[in-house]
Design an enzyme around this catalytic site. Structure first.
Site, mmCIF file in Angstrom:
data_model
loop_
_atom_site.group_PDB
_atom_site.id
_atom_site.type_symbol
_atom_site.label_atom_id
_atom_site.label_comp_id
_atom_site.label_asym_id
_atom_site.label_seq_id
_atom_site.Cartn_x
_atom_site.Cartn_y
_atom_site.Cartn_z
ATOM 1 N N TRP A 1 0.971 -1.179 -0.106
ATOM 2 C CA TRP A 1 -0.106 -0.051 -0.101
ATOM 3 C C TRP A 1 0.830 1.208 -0.113
ATOM 4 O O TRP A 1 0.564 2.091 -0.921
ATOM 5 C CB TRP A 1 -0.941 -0.052 1.310
ATOM 6 N N ASP B 1 -1.427 6.642 6.267
ATOM 7 C CA ASP B 1 -2.603 5.741 5.797
ATOM 8 C C ASP B 1 -2.714 4.759 6.840
ATOM 9 O O ASP B 1 -1.968 3.838 6.956
ATOM 10 C CB ASP B 1 -1.908 5.097 4.417
ATOM 11 N N LYS C 1 -12.246 -1.652 6.349
ATOM 12 C CA LYS C 1 -11.409 -2.622 7.129
ATOM 13 C C LYS C 1 -11.896 -2.820 8.521
ATOM 14 O O LYS C 1 -12.455 -3.804 9.258
ATOM 15 C CB LYS C 1 -9.936 -2.283 7.166
HETATM 16 C C1 LIG Z 1 -7.635 -1.489 1.680
HETATM 17 C C2 LIG Z 1 -6.369 -0.425 1.827
HETATM 18 C C3 LIG Z 1 -6.297 0.578 0.829
HETATM 19 C C4 LIG Z 1 -7.106 0.633 -0.317
HETATM 20 O O1 LIG Z 1 -8.384 1.038 0.195
HETATM 21 P P1 LIG Z 1 -9.408 1.720 -0.951
HETATM 22 O O2 LIG Z 1 -10.521 2.111 -0.060
HETATM 23 O O3 LIG Z 1 -9.940 0.253 -1.671
HETATM 24 O O4 LIG Z 1 -8.995 2.404 -1.997
HETATM 25 C C5 LIG Z 1 -5.279 1.409 1.149
HETATM 26 N N1 LIG Z 1 -4.375 1.445 2.202
HETATM 27 C C6 LIG Z 1 -4.463 0.106 3.122
HETATM 28 C C7 LIG Z 1 -3.207 0.170 4.072
HETATM 29 C C8 LIG Z 1 -5.799 -0.867 2.934
HETATM 30 O O5 LIG Z 1 -5.599 -1.649 3.931
#
Ligand SMILES: *Cc1c(COP(=O)(O)O)cnc(C)c1O
Length: 366
Positions: free
Chosen positions: A106, A177, A201
């Site tokens: 990511w 993030d 998540k």
């Molecule tokens: C799932 C995830 C993403 C992507 O998320 P989207 O909402 O599908 O764009 C980005 N960073 C992390 C750490 C993730 O677990």
């Protein structure tokens, strides 16, 4: 409440398990939300009922995370992936560079988006050992003039998680993030310039991303961004410039109420630690039959990545687990092996069931 129909133990990495009381409340309110005779899916986003939902969700998130008053809370669309682009578009002035710490798939995506749009450099890249550990602070190559330092709190695919933030140079904003460990434990928001997280998540369903932004950073937003990519406009309108993802926000609100009821972030952190400990102990006591991907000092509490002696056994493990109603254990295609995601809403019974199965599977195949 009605007796739920068959519910499996859901180890999916995202979208992921939601708390049963949240689903039950959504079900109970589905046909008639607060006496409107309509569902949340059908009411106007300008109605007083929905205004109440979005305002209360923000109030509850502020209380839960202890968000200081000088931070904005935004409910946006486009997922965490759009934040990969919006962060540099809004927070990196023309000609400036941003630093990225790569601890997994990511972080790499975030870096690549930033690099398309301007200058970005790597403060660390843990790829050489397939992202199996976090860099120590002393390993970081930091630019003291960077617009910000970006890191990924928990790498969902590789299973490495930060429990104390990397420290940026003085005056450099920390951007995070936090998609896959958002509201899984207490953090000190005041250390951050910006935190963003896709909800699917830990915080709710897909369709909404939560961005928490220190308000002085809004001064950096350039004047000519398209409205939907412009934090300043979006913040000015309280995430209601256009129609927000109403139903997703409503579910996030219910998840926050559930968290508050069970004791908030300290209690969920305690539960998450206990769940992860069960699985890591099973791995460590397997005599090498199960091998964790992440090094012990970098292990994620949310996503546990591990391998078996060969791919055939990994396939068998996932399919036999599925027969026992434990689903979503196959690892991401880029890492292989298995992955158990133990998000907030996953009950400890699911983890006990997994650990029991790990032991039985090893006895038969070890
Ligand atoms: C799932 C995830 C993403 C992507 O998320 P989207 O909402 O599908 O764009 C980005 N960073 C992390 C750490 C993730 O677990």
């Amino acid at each position: 409440m009605t007796n739920p129909t068959r519910r499996v133990f859901n180890f999916n990495a995202g979208p992921a398990v939601l708390p049963l009381p949240v689903l039950q409340q959504a079900q109970a309110e589905m046909l008639d939300f607060q006496g409107t005779g309509m569902s949340v899916l059908e009411i106007s986003h300008r109605s007083k009922e929905f205004e109440g939902v979005i305002q209360q969700t923000e109030v509850d998130l502020r209380a839960l995370m202890n968000i200081p008053a000088n931070y904005k809370v935004l409910f946006l669309q486009g997922g965490a992936s759009l934040q990969f682009a919006m962060a540099p578009m809004n927070l990196r002035p023309a000609g400036a560079s941003a630093d990225y710490i790569l601890t997994g798939a990511w972080g790499k995506k975030a870096f690549e988006e930033a690099r398309k749009l301007g200058l970005a450099r790597l403060a660390a890249n843990m790829k050489s050992t397939n992202f199996d550990r976090l860099p120590a602070q002393a390993e970081l190559d930091l630019d003291p003039k960077a617009a910000y330092l970006h890191f990924t709190a928990n790498e969902t695919i590789h299973g490495v998680e930060y429990f104390s933030e990397p420290v940026p140079p003085p005056g450099v904003a920390l951007v995070c993030d936090a998609s896959s460990d958002f509201i899984s434990r207490p953090i000190d928001v005041s250390k951050y310039g910006m935190i963003y997280a896709g909800a699917q998540k830990n915080a709710g369903p897909a369709g909404v991303v939560i961005t928490i932004l220190r308000d002085d950073l809004l001064e950096r937003v350039p004047p000519n961004l398209p409205v939907m990519l412009d934090y300043k406009t979006l913040a000015g309108d309280g995430s209601m410039y256009n129609t927000p993802p109403c139903f997703s926000i409503y579910i996030v609100g219910l998840v926050l109420k559930w968290l508050k009821e069970i004791g908030g972030l300290p209690e969920i952190a305690r539960r998450n630690q206990a769940k992860a400990r069960l699985v890591y102990t099973a791995i460590d006591e397997s005599g090498g039959f199960y091998r964790g991907h992440a090094r012990p000092d970098s292990r994620s509490v949310m996503n546990i990545t591990f391998r078996l002696p060969n791919e055939q056994l990994e396939e068998q493990f996932a399919s036999q687990a599925r027969q026992r109603d434990m689903i979503g254990l196959k690892g991401h295609r880029s890492v292989g092996g298995l992955r158990a995601s133990l998000y907030n809403a996953l009950p400890i019974q699911a983890v006990e069931s997994l650990v029991q199965f790990m032991k039985e599977f090893q006895q038969k195949n070890g």
